[in-house]
Scaffold this motif. Structure first.
Motif, PDB file in Angstrom:
ATOM      1  N   ARG A  52       3.533  -9.716  -7.992  1.00  0.00           N
ATOM      2  CA  ARG A  52       2.915  -8.468  -7.543  1.00  0.00           C
ATOM      3  C   ARG A  52       3.396  -8.081  -6.141  1.00  0.00           C
ATOM      4  O   ARG A  52       3.548  -6.900  -5.839  1.00  0.00           O
ATOM      5  CB  ARG A  52       1.391  -8.610  -7.576  1.00  0.00           C
ATOM      6  N   GLU A  53       3.638  -9.059  -5.292  1.00  0.00           N
ATOM      7  CA  GLU A  53       4.143  -8.752  -3.953  1.00  0.00           C
ATOM      8  C   GLU A  53       5.573  -8.224  -4.001  1.00  0.00           C
ATOM      9  O   GLU A  53       5.950  -7.354  -3.197  1.00  0.00           O
ATOM     10  CB  GLU A  53       4.058 -10.003  -3.067  1.00  0.00           C
ATOM     11  N   ASP A  56       5.281  -4.671  -4.800  1.00  0.00           N
ATOM     12  CA  ASP A  56       4.864  -3.889  -3.632  1.00  0.00           C
ATOM     13  C   ASP A  56       6.047  -3.592  -2.712  1.00  0.00           C
ATOM     14  O   ASP A  56       6.143  -2.493  -2.137  1.00  0.00           O
ATOM     15  CB  ASP A  56       3.780  -4.644  -2.859  1.00  0.00           C
ATOM     16  N   ARG A  59       8.115  -0.751  -4.308  1.00  0.00           N
ATOM     17  CA  ARG A  59       7.475   0.564  -4.141  1.00  0.00           C
ATOM     18  C   ARG A  59       7.568   1.045  -2.702  1.00  0.00           C
ATOM     19  O   ARG A  59       7.716   2.239  -2.436  1.00  0.00           O
ATOM     20  CB  ARG A  59       6.012   0.483  -4.581  1.00  0.00           C
ATOM     21  N   HIS A  60       7.434   0.090  -1.756  1.00  0.00           N
ATOM     22  CA  HIS A  60       7.463   0.463  -0.337  1.00  0.00           C
ATOM     23  C   HIS A  60       8.853   0.925   0.084  1.00  0.00           C
ATOM     24  O   HIS A  60       8.981   1.894   0.862  1.00  0.00           O
ATOM     25  CB  HIS A  60       7.024  -0.729   0.508  1.00  0.00           C
ATOM     26  N   LEU A 144       2.757  -4.912   4.737  1.00  0.00           N
ATOM     27  CA  LEU A 144       2.386  -4.987   3.320  1.00  0.00           C
ATOM     28  C   LEU A 144       1.357  -6.080   3.032  1.00  0.00           C
ATOM     29  O   LEU A 144       0.926  -6.216   1.879  1.00  0.00           O
ATOM     30  CB  LEU A 144       3.644  -5.232   2.471  1.00  0.00           C
TER      31      LEU A 144
END
Length: 296
Positions: A52-53, A56, A59-60, A144
């Motif tokens: 999941r990280e 992230d 997406r970032h 994040l």
């Protein structure tokens, strides 16, 4: 004429009916009662958190999936995202399905060696190794709020110390905000308004210990050191005006006894002898000075 009746559904909703006509929808007046789902046997997965990280980070950086590196020399750099995700070793994770969402340009030829490498590992990639492939800095990691991926510009030991100090500083600021909300002053304001900073004893030309011993006198006329006013310590009368004896002057007990006996206080003759003649044989004769010399 048929009467209105309430028609209930299995999910808890209902309608107010009149024959086959709906008079009122009771769907929003009574919510359906759902059975609370209990997650029995659920266990936190560090591998799933790592995956999941990674999502992230994608997406970032790209505001969507990893862009197609076709026609550029960044293909291996883009494939590192897929490699780190596969080496997370999430049980039952289909990397082909994952690539359709986050890297749709990946082919089977690109994915096959990555999945073979992941099948030979027993543990997922280390945090610093994943950070090296993703070129993750400490600034981006903090932004994040990542936990399972390290940073390329800070090793694990330094990162652990930094995070500990950062948590201590955040706790200190949170506690300070609570104290300020409760009305407490900060240290600088307290010291600036304290007696130690004002030093009022210096204006009175005395030491701090003497100032406290005298009861913290204020700046101005110092208090009199005479505590008991006696006969010789009567206040000096003003230059003009009528002099009045102090009414509150105490009279010693021995003097009061002498006054009662009529003996006086010693500075005036007794009451019975007021106006008496001086002691002696009488008035002196009126003899001039020359006659006294001749007689001598």
């Amino acid at each position: 004429m048929s009467a209105a009746y309430l028609k209930k559904n299995g999910d808890g909703t209902g309608h107010l009916m009149l024959g086959k006509v709906i008079l009122r929808d009771l769907r929003w007046e009574k919510k359906p009662q759902h059975k609370k789902h209990q997650r029995k046997g659920w266990r936190h997965s560090l591998e799933m958190q790592r995956l999941r990280e990674i999502e992230d980070i994608i997406r970032h950086r790209f505001n969507g999936p990893v862009p197609d590196p076709e026609g550029t020399d960044d293909r291996e750099t883009c494939l590192d995202f897929v490699r780190v995700a596969a080496l997370s070793l999430v049980p039952g994770q289909d990397m082909a399905m994952w690539c359709r969402v986050f890297a749709p340009w990946v082919t089977e030829a690109d994915l096959l060696p990555i999945t073979v490498e992941a099948s030979k590992r027993r543990r997922m990639m280390r945090a610093d190794g994943a950070a090296g492939l993703l070129h993750l800095t400490m600034t981006e990691r903090l932004a994040l709020k990542l936990k399972t991926i390290g940073a390329v510009d800070m090793k694990k030991a330094a990162r652990t110390k930094f995070m500990k100090n950062r948590k201590r500083e955040m706790d200190r600021k949170r506690d300070e905000q609570k104290r300020r909300a409760a009305g407490a002053k900060d240290r600088a304001s307290f010291v600036a308004q304290s007696i130690s900073a004002a030093k009022p004893w210096e204006a009175l030309n005395m030491s701090r210990r003497t100032w406290y011993r005298k009861g913290k006198p204020e700046v101005g006329t110092s208090p009199s050191r005479v505590e008991v006013i006696g006969k010789c310590e009567a206040p000096v009368p003003p230059a003009t005006g009528t002099v009045e004896a102090p009414h509150s002057m105490p009279v010693p007990s021995s003097s009061a006894a002498r006054v009662a006996r009529g003996e006086g206080l010693g500075d005036h003759p007794p009451a019975g002898l007021q106006g008496a003649e001086p002691h002696g044989s009488g008035a002196l004769p009126d003899v001039s000075v020359e006659q006294r010399r001749n007689a001598a």
